[in-house]
Motif scaffolding. Structure first.
Motif, PDB file in Angstrom:
ATOM      1  N   GLN A 161       0.865  -1.186   0.000  1.00  0.00           N
ATOM      2  CA  GLN A 161       0.000   0.000   0.000  1.00  0.00           C
ATOM      3  C   GLN A 161       0.897   1.230   0.000  1.00  0.00           C
ATOM      4  O   GLN A 161       1.959   1.247   0.614  1.00  0.00           O
ATOM      5  CB  GLN A 161      -0.906  -0.008   1.242  1.00  0.00           C
ATOM      6  N   THR A 162       0.457   2.278  -0.669  1.00  0.00           N
ATOM      7  CA  THR A 162       1.330   3.436  -0.833  1.00  0.00           C
ATOM      8  C   THR A 162       1.524   4.185   0.480  1.00  0.00           C
ATOM      9  O   THR A 162       0.644   4.233   1.334  1.00  0.00           O
ATOM     10  CB  THR A 162       0.780   4.410  -1.881  1.00  0.00           C
ATOM     11  N   HIS A 163       2.702   4.778   0.608  1.00  0.00           N
ATOM     12  CA  HIS A 163       3.007   5.667   1.715  1.00  0.00           C
ATOM     13  C   HIS A 163       4.067   6.663   1.266  1.00  0.00           C
ATOM     14  O   HIS A 163       4.693   6.505   0.216  1.00  0.00           O
ATOM     15  CB  HIS A 163       3.434   4.895   2.961  1.00  0.00           C
ATOM     16  N   ALA A 164       4.262   7.710   2.060  1.00  0.00           N
ATOM     17  CA  ALA A 164       5.245   8.734   1.730  1.00  0.00           C
ATOM     18  C   ALA A 164       6.651   8.223   1.990  1.00  0.00           C
ATOM     19  O   ALA A 164       6.867   7.367   2.857  1.00  0.00           O
ATOM     20  CB  ALA A 164       4.969   9.987   2.562  1.00  0.00           C
ATOM     21  N   PRO A 165       7.666   8.753   1.276  1.00  0.00           N
ATOM     22  CA  PRO A 165       9.045   8.273   1.479  1.00  0.00           C
ATOM     23  C   PRO A 165       9.523   8.384   2.924  1.00  0.00           C
ATOM     24  O   PRO A 165      10.279   7.525   3.393  1.00  0.00           O
ATOM     25  CB  PRO A 165       9.867   9.170   0.545  1.00  0.00           C
ATOM     26  N   TYR A 166       9.099   9.423   3.655  1.00  0.00           N
ATOM     27  CA  TYR A 166       9.606   9.588   5.017  1.00  0.00           C
ATOM     28  C   TYR A 166       9.089   8.514   5.971  1.00  0.00           C
ATOM     29  O   TYR A 166       9.577   8.400   7.108  1.00  0.00           O
ATOM     30  CB  TYR A 166       9.285  10.987   5.555  1.00  0.00           C
ATOM     31  N   LEU A 167       8.146   7.689   5.520  1.00  0.00           N
ATOM     32  CA  LEU A 167       7.584   6.642   6.368  1.00  0.00           C
ATOM     33  C   LEU A 167       8.251   5.285   6.174  1.00  0.00           C
ATOM     34  O   LEU A 167       7.885   4.316   6.826  1.00  0.00           O
ATOM     35  CB  LEU A 167       6.077   6.530   6.127  1.00  0.00           C
ATOM     36  N   LEU A 168       9.247   5.207   5.262  1.00  0.00           N
ATOM     37  CA  LEU A 168      10.029   3.979   5.131  1.00  0.00           C
ATOM     38  C   LEU A 168      10.949   3.825   6.327  1.00  0.00           C
ATOM     39  O   LEU A 168      11.476   4.810   6.861  1.00  0.00           O
ATOM     40  CB  LEU A 168      10.865   3.991   3.849  1.00  0.00           C
ATOM     41  N   TRP A 211      -3.413   6.049  11.065  1.00  0.00           N
ATOM     42  CA  TRP A 211      -4.478   6.663  10.275  1.00  0.00           C
ATOM     43  C   TRP A 211      -4.077   8.081   9.878  1.00  0.00           C
ATOM     44  O   TRP A 211      -4.068   8.422   8.705  1.00  0.00           O
ATOM     45  CB  TRP A 211      -5.777   6.717  11.081  1.00  0.00           C
ATOM     46  N   TRP A 212      -3.773   8.900  10.879  1.00  0.00           N
ATOM     47  CA  TRP A 212      -3.545  10.331  10.680  1.00  0.00           C
ATOM     48  C   TRP A 212      -2.054  10.609  10.526  1.00  0.00           C
ATOM     49  O   TRP A 212      -1.338  10.839  11.486  1.00  0.00           O
ATOM     50  CB  TRP A 212      -4.116  11.126  11.851  1.00  0.00           C
ATOM     51  N   GLY A 213      -1.580  10.537   9.294  1.00  0.00           N
ATOM     52  CA  GLY A 213      -0.167  10.720   8.978  1.00  0.00           C
ATOM     53  C   GLY A 213       0.310   9.679   7.990  1.00  0.00           C
ATOM     54  O   GLY A 213       1.095   9.981   7.087  1.00  0.00           O
ATOM     55  N   ASP A 214      -0.166   8.427   8.149  1.00  0.00           N
ATOM     56  CA  ASP A 214       0.265   7.340   7.273  1.00  0.00           C
ATOM     57  C   ASP A 214      -0.790   7.030   6.209  1.00  0.00           C
ATOM     58  O   ASP A 214      -0.498   7.059   5.007  1.00  0.00           O
ATOM     59  CB  ASP A 214       0.573   6.093   8.092  1.00  0.00           C
ATOM     60  N   LEU A 215      -2.006   6.724   6.644  1.00  0.00           N
ATOM     61  CA  LEU A 215      -3.100   6.507   5.695  1.00  0.00           C
ATOM     62  C   LEU A 215      -3.471   7.817   4.997  1.00  0.00           C
ATOM     63  O   LEU A 215      -3.621   7.864   3.775  1.00  0.00           O
ATOM     64  CB  LEU A 215      -4.318   5.952   6.431  1.00  0.00           C
ATOM     65  N   VAL A 216      -3.619   8.859   5.764  1.00  0.00           N
ATOM     66  CA  VAL A 216      -3.919  10.209   5.272  1.00  0.00           C
ATOM     67  C   VAL A 216      -2.748  11.087   5.684  1.00  0.00           C
ATOM     68  O   VAL A 216      -2.482  11.244   6.877  1.00  0.00           O
ATOM     69  CB  VAL A 216      -5.236  10.753   5.885  1.00  0.00           C
ATOM     70  N   THR A 217      -2.029  11.638   4.708  1.00  0.00           N
ATOM     71  CA  THR A 217      -0.768  12.325   4.973  1.00  0.00           C
ATOM     72  C   THR A 217      -0.861  13.782   4.576  1.00  0.00           C
ATOM     73  O   THR A 217      -1.358  14.109   3.492  1.00  0.00           O
ATOM     74  CB  THR A 217       0.374  11.659   4.184  1.00  0.00           C
ATOM     75  N   GLN A 273      -8.123   8.216   1.909  1.00  0.00           N
ATOM     76  CA  GLN A 273      -7.215   7.110   2.198  1.00  0.00           C
ATOM     77  C   GLN A 273      -6.141   6.991   1.115  1.00  0.00           C
ATOM     78  O   GLN A 273      -6.395   7.127  -0.075  1.00  0.00           O
ATOM     79  CB  GLN A 273      -8.002   5.800   2.307  1.00  0.00           C
ATOM     80  N   TYR A 274      -4.897   6.790   1.568  1.00  0.00           N
ATOM     81  CA  TYR A 274      -3.731   6.661   0.690  1.00  0.00           C
ATOM     82  C   TYR A 274      -3.546   7.903  -0.185  1.00  0.00           C
ATOM     83  O   TYR A 274      -3.131   7.811  -1.335  1.00  0.00           O
ATOM     84  CB  TYR A 274      -3.831   5.389  -0.167  1.00  0.00           C
ATOM     85  N   ARG A 275      -3.843   9.054   0.395  1.00  0.00           N
ATOM     86  CA  ARG A 275      -3.692  10.319  -0.325  1.00  0.00           C
ATOM     87  C   ARG A 275      -2.982  11.328   0.563  1.00  0.00           C
ATOM     88  O   ARG A 275      -2.898  11.179   1.774  1.00  0.00           O
ATOM     89  CB  ARG A 275      -5.060  10.885  -0.728  1.00  0.00           C
ATOM     90  N   THR A 276      -2.502  12.399  -0.076  1.00  0.00           N
ATOM     91  CA  THR A 276      -2.015  13.555   0.667  1.00  0.00           C
ATOM     92  C   THR A 276      -3.115  14.602   0.693  1.00  0.00           C
ATOM     93  O   THR A 276      -3.887  14.739  -0.261  1.00  0.00           O
ATOM     94  CB  THR A 276      -0.743  14.132   0.030  1.00  0.00           C
ATOM     95  N   VAL A 277      -3.172  15.351   1.795  1.00  0.00           N
ATOM     96  CA  VAL A 277      -4.298  16.251   2.022  1.00  0.00           C
ATOM     97  C   VAL A 277      -3.801  17.597   2.535  1.00  0.00           C
ATOM     98  O   VAL A 277      -2.673  17.748   3.009  1.00  0.00           O
ATOM     99  CB  VAL A 277      -5.288  15.662   3.045  1.00  0.00           C
ATOM    100  N   GLU A 278      -4.691  18.578   2.450  1.00  0.00           N
ATOM    101  CA  GLU A 278      -4.509  19.854   3.110  1.00  0.00           C
ATOM    102  C   GLU A 278      -5.763  20.144   3.920  1.00  0.00           C
ATOM    103  O   GLU A 278      -6.739  19.382   3.867  1.00  0.00           O
ATOM    104  CB  GLU A 278      -4.209  20.956   2.098  1.00  0.00           C
ATOM    105  N   THR A 279      -5.752  21.223   4.661  1.00  0.00           N
ATOM    106  CA  THR A 279      -6.839  21.502   5.593  1.00  0.00           C
ATOM    107  C   THR A 279      -8.185  21.592   4.897  1.00  0.00           C
ATOM    108  O   THR A 279      -9.218  21.215   5.468  1.00  0.00           O
ATOM    109  CB  THR A 279      -6.524  22.786   6.369  1.00  0.00           C
ATOM    110  N   ALA A 280      -8.202  22.056   3.666  1.00  0.00           N
ATOM    111  CA  ALA A 280      -9.469  22.150   2.930  1.00  0.00           C
ATOM    112  C   ALA A 280     -10.156  20.799   2.823  1.00  0.00           C
ATOM    113  O   ALA A 280     -11.397  20.726   2.841  1.00  0.00           O
ATOM    114  CB  ALA A 280      -9.230  22.736   1.539  1.00  0.00           C
ATOM    115  N   ASN A 281      -9.388  19.708   2.729  1.00  0.00           N
ATOM    116  CA  ASN A 281     -10.002  18.383   2.639  1.00  0.00           C
ATOM    117  C   ASN A 281     -10.788  18.043   3.902  1.00  0.00           C
ATOM    118  O   ASN A 281     -11.843  17.409   3.835  1.00  0.00           O
ATOM    119  CB  ASN A 281      -8.932  17.319   2.398  1.00  0.00           C
ATOM    120  N   LEU A 282     -10.292  18.474   5.055  1.00  0.00           N
ATOM    121  CA  LEU A 282     -11.036  18.268   6.298  1.00  0.00           C
ATOM    122  C   LEU A 282     -12.310  19.107   6.295  1.00  0.00           C
ATOM    123  O   LEU A 282     -13.378  18.625   6.692  1.00  0.00           O
ATOM    124  CB  LEU A 282     -10.161  18.624   7.497  1.00  0.00           C
ATOM    125  N   ARG A 283     -12.211  20.331   5.843  1.00  0.00           N
ATOM    126  CA  ARG A 283     -13.394  21.193   5.796  1.00  0.00           C
ATOM    127  C   ARG A 283     -14.438  20.629   4.838  1.00  0.00           C
ATOM    128  O   ARG A 283     -15.640  20.657   5.126  1.00  0.00           O
ATOM    129  CB  ARG A 283     -12.984  22.608   5.379  1.00  0.00           C
TER     130      ARG A 283
END
Length: 528
Positions: free
Chosen positions: A225-232, A339-345, A446-456
């Motif tokens: 499953q995808t994740h950001a490089p800093y999470l390896l 969840w918060w950082g890995d699944l949704v980054t 899920q498995y995406r990068t987000v900004e605050t607008a996505n929460l809103r």
């Protein structure tokens, strides 16, 4: 033991928990001096799309050296004749490209390596969408960042050997060449050979464990499953494992050999946390295992590598210390990050609160569930005090792109203040709508990068409410309400008069800049 809040702190906690006390137009700030004028950068631009990376690694403890081969499968986002990767603190031995058919041996390519950038010549301009499979041979010796060798020395001649990696915020580039940005998620696999009495832990599932003739073992881990490089992550050393499970998911807590008896004090509640977070978020734990590993000489409290959290050795403690010390908050914080950082980054370090405030708040939710509301309220009070102490030194908006170094974003604005803002949001929406929001936010991103607008957007979908005013005053501006409270008692008439005034100045603090000289922590040590 349940601790009670003094009355004055109850008043403060209530006031800070009521967003409606603050008019929507107030932008919350007393002036705080400091060099807060750094221009805001944009989210980092991508010219490539990393699909998958395979790292073949060998460790030499005597030389404190990592020898690696990185095979990066990617495609071009724009037409290009070169590919640029981040490559810091390493020596490049060669760069190769597999033929387009992927049949045959990789062919050598010309490259330059300067200013921490590896520029690879493709030989001709290739159109956008072109798939590439590039191989980089490299060596990292006595790493300063990214990887760390724990070895015996004169002060600790019996120190057990181990090696661990640490990539947040931008240290992945220090132990493997990559496009080191959370905007580019990818799958990964790590293959490494170590002495046969060592354990290797990495992301995902263990595909293979091969015993070799030279008393070494080759471990092959795969993260599909995808994740950001800093999470390896990769950790190797002599460890024992405390085995648990939850709903078919292996739960494994690794400790240095000889410390297994201490593991349950820190980790026995982990399966219950998995159950609690999965139910509350409305999104089942998404990874194939959950592992925690305690390592020595680790500068942070913990790090939420995907499915394989790394923790400071001080997470473990003996029976006597357990009377006064608990690692439960740290364990809950790092688990919430799955969840918060890995699944949704978060898309940029300027949006770090979407990782750290969420993990901070969810750790207090576990406290509320496990130990009761009073204990959780005390924990939130202490977090508010940590933020206010920092605010007395400098003030910024929670979302802030004006940092000069991403490390300075790991402060009490990103951790406890943002956690308190989520607590207010919960009470602004009510529990039912808040948890509906969390489920929609997790599922949609899920498995995406987000900004605050996505929460809103998730709030709007879950509740129908447009909360621009809430995000404007609490997330995009700095500061907090400040009050004077006066009271008088008329004994004859049995009247009590209470006057509350907001006293903070109204001014714009969106343009604050964070400078490393103003940050008192590199990462919150008890809840990284």
């Amino acid at each position: 033991m349940v601790r009670k809040l003094p009355v004055r702190n109850v008043v403060l906690a209530v006031l800070l928990g009521l967003g409606w006390l603050l008019p929507a137009q107030v932008s919350l700030g007393q002036a705080k001096t400091g060099p807060f004028t750094h221009p805001a950068p944009s989210v980092r631009t991508r010219t490539i799309d990393q699909k998958h990376i395979r790292l073949d690694l060998n460790f030499d403890w005597q030389k404190q050296q990592l020898q690696g081969r990185a095979t990066n499968t990617l495609s071009l986002v724009t037409a290009a004749s070169t590919v640029e990767l981040d490559a810091q603190e390493m020596t490049i031995g060669g760069v190769y490209r597999f033929p387009d058919s992927l049949a045959g041996d990789p062919q050598p390519l010309e490259f330059t390596h300067r200013d921490n950038k590896l520029t690879i010549q493709l030989g001709q301009e290739l159109p956008a969408g072109t798939p590439l499979k590039l191989v980089v041979d490299y060596t990292v010796t006595e790493p300063v960042n990214g990887a760390h060798f724990v070895i015996p020395d004169k002060a600790e001649p019996h120190q057990p050997q181990m090696v661990w990696t640490q990539s947040e915020p931008e240290y992945a580039r220090c132990w493997f060449p990559c496009f080191d940005s959370m905007t580019d998620r990818l799958t990964s696999e790590i293959v490494t050979t170590v002495p046969s009495d060592y354990v290797v832990l990495s992301n995902g599932v263990l595909l293979d464990k091969k015993v070799n003739d030279d008393n070494t073992t080759t471990w092959h881990w795969s993260q599909t499953q995808t994740h950001a490089p800093y999470l390896l992550s990769v950790v190797a050393g002599d460890f024992e494992v405390y085995e648990q499970s939850w709903d078919g998911i292996p739960v494994q807590s690794y400790v240095p050999r000889g410390r297994l008896a201490d593991a349950p004090r820190s980790f026995e509640k982990t399966p219950a946390m998995l159950q609690f977070f999965s139910e509350k978020i409305g999104f089942r734990y998404p990874w194939p295992k959950y592992a925690q590993i305690c390592v020595d000489e680790y500068g942070w409290g913990g790090m939420e590598h995907t499915s394989a959290t790394t923790l400071n050795l001080s997470t473990l403690h003996d029976a006597r210390a357990h009377l006064d010390v608990s690692s439960v908050n740290l364990v809950a914080h790092e688990l919430a990050h799955q969840w918060w950082g890995d699944l949704v980054t978060c898309k940029d370090w300027g949006e770090l609160w979407l990782n750290e405030s969420f993990a901070t708040y969810f750790a207090t939710l576990w406290t509320e569930h496990d130990e009761g509301l009073n204990e959780a309220t005390w924990q939130r009070h202490n977090e508010a005090q940590a933020y206010m102490g920092e605010d007395s030194n400098y003030r910024r908006s929670i979302v802030n792109y004006r940092y000069d170094n991403p490390m300075v974003m790991f402060d009490s604005h990103s951790y406890p203040k943002g956690g308190r803002v989520l607590h207010m949001l919960r009470y602004e929406l009510g529990d039912d709508l808040f948890w509906r929001t969390m489920q929609i936010y997790a599922q949609a991103n899920q498995y995406r990068t987000v900004e605050t607008a996505n929460l809103r957007f998730a709030i709007e979908e879950a509740t129908g409410q447009g909360l621009n005013w809430f995000f404007d005053q609490w997330i995009h501006h700095g500061g907090h309400p400040e009050f004077t409270v006066e009271w008088s008692h008329d004994a004859a008439n049995q009247d009590l008069k209470v006057t509350i005034k907001q006293t903070q100045k109204v001014e714009d603090r969106k343009s604050t800049r964070l400078n490393s000289s103003h940050s008192s922590v590199s990462r919150m040590p008890s809840s990284a």
